[in-house]
Motif scaffolding. Sequence first.
Motif, PDB file in Angstrom:
ATOM      1  N   LEU A 264      57.894  -2.463 101.125  1.00 43.63           N
ATOM      2  CA  LEU A 264      56.652  -2.570 101.884  1.00 43.63           C
ATOM      3  C   LEU A 264      55.496  -2.347 100.923  1.00 43.63           C
ATOM      4  CD1 LEU A 264      57.616  -0.465 105.056  1.00 43.63           C
ATOM      5  CD2 LEU A 264      57.777  -2.948 104.741  1.00 43.63           C
ATOM      6  N   LEU A 265      54.528  -3.240 100.965  1.00 42.52           N
ATOM      7  CA  LEU A 265      53.436  -3.203  99.994  1.00 42.52           C
ATOM      8  C   LEU A 265      52.098  -2.994 100.681  1.00 42.52           C
ATOM      9  CD1 LEU A 265      52.718  -3.669  96.940  1.00 42.52           C
ATOM     10  CD2 LEU A 265      52.234  -6.048  97.585  1.00 42.52           C
ATOM     11  N   GLY A 266      51.429  -1.880 100.332  1.00 40.46           N
ATOM     12  CA  GLY A 266      50.094  -1.629 100.823  1.00 40.46           C
ATOM     13  C   GLY A 266      49.045  -2.192  99.883  1.00 40.46           C
ATOM     14  N   MET A 267      47.781  -2.048 100.249  1.00 38.03           N
ATOM     15  CA  MET A 267      46.682  -2.601  99.465  1.00 38.03           C
ATOM     16  C   MET A 267      46.263  -1.646  98.354  1.00 38.03           C
ATOM     17  SD  MET A 267      43.025  -4.238 100.699  1.00 38.03           S
ATOM     18  CE  MET A 267      42.692  -2.958 101.886  1.00 38.03           C
ATOM     19  N   ASN A 268      45.679  -0.503  98.719  1.00 39.10           N
ATOM     20  CA  ASN A 268      45.222   0.479  97.733  1.00 39.10           C
ATOM     21  C   ASN A 268      45.046   1.817  98.440  1.00 39.10           C
ATOM     22  OD1 ASN A 268      42.723  -0.293  99.079  1.00 39.10           O
ATOM     23  ND2 ASN A 268      41.629   0.689  97.385  1.00 39.10           N
ATOM     24  N   PRO A 269      44.817   2.888  97.710  1.00 35.61           N
ATOM     25  CA  PRO A 269      44.750   4.214  98.334  1.00 35.61           C
ATOM     26  C   PRO A 269      43.610   4.336  99.346  1.00 35.61           C
ATOM     27  CG  PRO A 269      45.039   4.419  95.968  1.00 35.61           C
ATOM     28  CD  PRO A 269      44.740   2.975  96.244  1.00 35.61           C
ATOM     29  N   GLY A 270      43.884   5.066 100.413  1.00 30.97           N
ATOM     30  CA  GLY A 270      42.849   5.435 101.356  1.00 30.97           C
ATOM     31  C   GLY A 270      42.261   6.785 100.984  1.00 30.97           C
ATOM     32  N   PRO A 271      41.007   7.052 101.367  1.00 26.93           N
ATOM     33  CA  PRO A 271      40.337   8.298 100.973  1.00 26.93           C
ATOM     34  C   PRO A 271      41.021   9.563 101.471  1.00 26.93           C
ATOM     35  CG  PRO A 271      38.744   6.681 101.758  1.00 26.93           C
ATOM     36  CD  PRO A 271      40.102   6.135 102.074  1.00 26.93           C
ATOM     37  N   TRP A 272      41.782   9.466 102.558  1.00 24.34           N
ATOM     38  CA  TRP A 272      42.426  10.660 103.115  1.00 24.34           C
ATOM     39  C   TRP A 272      43.934  10.632 102.914  1.00 24.34           C
ATOM     40  CZ3 TRP A 272      38.106  12.882 103.417  1.00 24.34           C
ATOM     41  CH2 TRP A 272      36.981  12.224 103.905  1.00 24.34           C
ATOM     42  N   GLY A 273      44.419   9.637 102.188  1.00 21.58           N
ATOM     43  CA  GLY A 273      45.850   9.498 101.972  1.00 21.58           C
ATOM     44  C   GLY A 273      46.220   9.630 100.512  1.00 21.58           C
ATOM     45  N   MET A 274      46.561   8.490  99.889  1.00 16.70           N
ATOM     46  CA  MET A 274      46.987   8.534  98.492  1.00 16.70           C
ATOM     47  C   MET A 274      45.897   9.095  97.591  1.00 16.70           C
ATOM     48  SD  MET A 274      48.604   5.498  96.126  1.00 16.70           S
ATOM     49  CE  MET A 274      49.204   5.871  94.459  1.00 16.70           C
ATOM     50  N   MET A 275      44.640   8.893  97.946  1.00 15.20           N
ATOM     51  CA  MET A 275      43.572   9.447  97.118  1.00 15.20           C
ATOM     52  C   MET A 275      43.651  10.967  97.059  1.00 15.20           C
ATOM     53  SD  MET A 275      39.477   8.595  97.274  1.00 15.20           S
ATOM     54  CE  MET A 275      38.798  10.124  97.936  1.00 15.20           C
ATOM     55  N   GLN A 276      44.195  11.587  98.087  1.00 17.12           N
ATOM     56  CA  GLN A 276      44.334  13.044  98.123  1.00 17.12           C
ATOM     57  C   GLN A 276      45.675  13.522  97.560  1.00 17.12           C
ATOM     58  OE1 GLN A 276      41.886  15.085  98.924  1.00 17.12           O
ATOM     59  NE2 GLN A 276      40.470  13.523  99.648  1.00 17.12           N
ATOM     60  N   THR A 277      46.751  12.800  97.862  1.00 21.49           N
ATOM     61  CA  THR A 277      48.093  13.316  97.565  1.00 21.49           C
ATOM     62  C   THR A 277      48.809  12.618  96.414  1.00 21.49           C
ATOM     63  OG1 THR A 277      49.173  11.803  99.134  1.00 21.49           O
ATOM     64  CG2 THR A 277      48.381  13.928  99.998  1.00 21.49           C
ATOM     65  N   GLY A 278      48.390  11.376  96.081  1.00 23.80           N
ATOM     66  CA  GLY A 278      49.078  10.622  95.043  1.00 23.80           C
ATOM     67  C   GLY A 278      50.250   9.804  95.538  1.00 23.80           C
ATOM     68  N   VAL A 279      50.531   9.834  96.840  1.00 21.10           N
ATOM     69  CA  VAL A 279      51.663   9.108  97.428  1.00 21.10           C
ATOM     70  C   VAL A 279      51.122   7.983  98.301  1.00 21.10           C
ATOM     71  CG1 VAL A 279      53.643   9.284  98.979  1.00 21.10           C
ATOM     72  CG2 VAL A 279      53.144  11.136  97.362  1.00 21.10           C
ATOM     73  N   PRO A 280      51.670   6.765  98.213  1.00 20.53           N
ATOM     74  CA  PRO A 280      51.172   5.663  99.034  1.00 20.53           C
ATOM     75  C   PRO A 280      51.124   6.014 100.525  1.00 20.53           C
ATOM     76  CG  PRO A 280      52.667   4.822  97.374  1.00 20.53           C
ATOM     77  CD  PRO A 280      52.731   6.320  97.285  1.00 20.53           C
ATOM     78  N   PHE A 281      50.048   5.658 101.169  1.00 16.87           N
ATOM     79  CA  PHE A 281      49.818   5.976 102.589  1.00 16.87           C
ATOM     80  C   PHE A 281      49.977   7.483 102.830  1.00 16.87           C
ATOM     81  CE2 PHE A 281      50.917   1.487 102.678  1.00 16.87           C
ATOM     82  CZ  PHE A 281      50.049   0.960 103.622  1.00 16.87           C
ATOM     83  N   GLY A 282      49.610   8.281 101.817  1.00 16.19           N
ATOM     84  CA  GLY A 282      50.041   9.671 101.751  1.00 16.19           C
ATOM     85  C   GLY A 282      49.309  10.674 102.609  1.00 16.19           C
ATOM     86  N   ASP A 283      49.417  10.539 103.922  1.00 18.16           N
ATOM     87  CA  ASP A 283      48.905  11.571 104.814  1.00 18.16           C
ATOM     88  C   ASP A 283      49.436  12.929 104.373  1.00 18.16           C
ATOM     89  OD1 ASP A 283      47.796  12.582 107.475  1.00 18.16           O
ATOM     90  OD2 ASP A 283      49.916  13.120 107.640  1.00 18.16           O
ATOM     91  N   PRO A 284      48.555  13.891 104.073  1.00 14.47           N
ATOM     92  CA  PRO A 284      49.007  15.154 103.471  1.00 14.47           C
ATOM     93  C   PRO A 284      50.110  15.857 104.246  1.00 14.47           C
ATOM     94  CG  PRO A 284      46.627  14.997 103.302  1.00 14.47           C
ATOM     95  CD  PRO A 284      47.067  13.835 104.144  1.00 14.47           C
ATOM     96  N   ARG A 285      49.999  15.897 105.549  1.00 13.07           N
ATOM     97  CA  ARG A 285      50.973  16.658 106.332  1.00 13.07           C
ATOM     98  C   ARG A 285      52.361  16.027 106.272  1.00 13.07           C
ATOM     99  NH1 ARG A 285      49.076  18.135 112.246  1.00 13.07           N
ATOM    100  NH2 ARG A 285      47.299  18.802 110.965  1.00 13.07           N
ATOM    101  N   LEU A 286      52.432  14.699 106.402  1.00 16.44           N
ATOM    102  CA  LEU A 286      53.733  14.039 106.394  1.00 16.44           C
ATOM    103  C   LEU A 286      54.340  14.020 104.993  1.00 16.44           C
ATOM    104  CD1 LEU A 286      52.993  11.213 108.947  1.00 16.44           C
ATOM    105  CD2 LEU A 286      54.877  12.841 109.104  1.00 16.44           C
TER     106      LEU A 286
END
Length: 243
Positions: free
Chosen positions: A61-83
């Motif tokens: 599965l391929l995303g576009m680029n980091p979101g400000p509250w996801g990968m931009m924060q955690t370093g993981v694609p679609f990286g919602d911190p809690r999950l």
Amino acid sequence: VAPWISALVELIVVADTLKRDMAALHFAAPVTHVYNPLDYAWNNYETYLARFGAGRREVVLLGMNPGPWGMMQTGVPFGDPRLVRDWMGISGQVKAPQTQHSKRPILGFNCPRREISGQRLWGWAKDTFGSAEAFFARFFVLNYCPLCFLEESGRNRTPDRLPRAEQINLFEACDRALARAVEWLAPRHVIGIGQFAAARARCALDGIKVGTAPHPSPANPAANHGWGRLMNQTLQAQGVQLK
């Protein structure tokens, strides 16, 4: 050397090369800040690859680029911190980049905001497969572009809205990285999360049929009424059996 070890080492090399390629690029106004989580959150991305990226996969599965509250924060694609922390078990320290936007500080896993796209994607994976290990046995998730672009207001500017002159070198580097990663993961299916990711995958990959899944962003009206159901339908229509 076992093939899965070779693949894992290669994925790390691909990401490290992409990180270095990104450092050589420059972007003009209206972009005022560029965040590269492969740099300041590298240890989390490397952990993500090491824990879940070894071996061939049925689906990428391929995303576009980091979101400000996801990968931009955690370093993981679609990286919602809690999950990322609670479901994947990744919770490494995130360094503060040298230059930060005052409205978009890097707080890592202390970020109080949730990444809605990440909540939906990883929440769907959790609901469908249970454990992260079960999901990643068949799937892997990558982002096409590792950079997050911010305007003076703090607004997120997506790669498709960059000037053509800035896109050329950016897309060339991202195409190379995607092609090398997919070569090692050897999936039967590559599915772009949203039209942009699917279009870039079709440009970068030869001989692989690329599908498109609806983006889980709240900006996509269809995603706000049961994105997980839409994702299941999309995968089944493309021949991916979930049970």
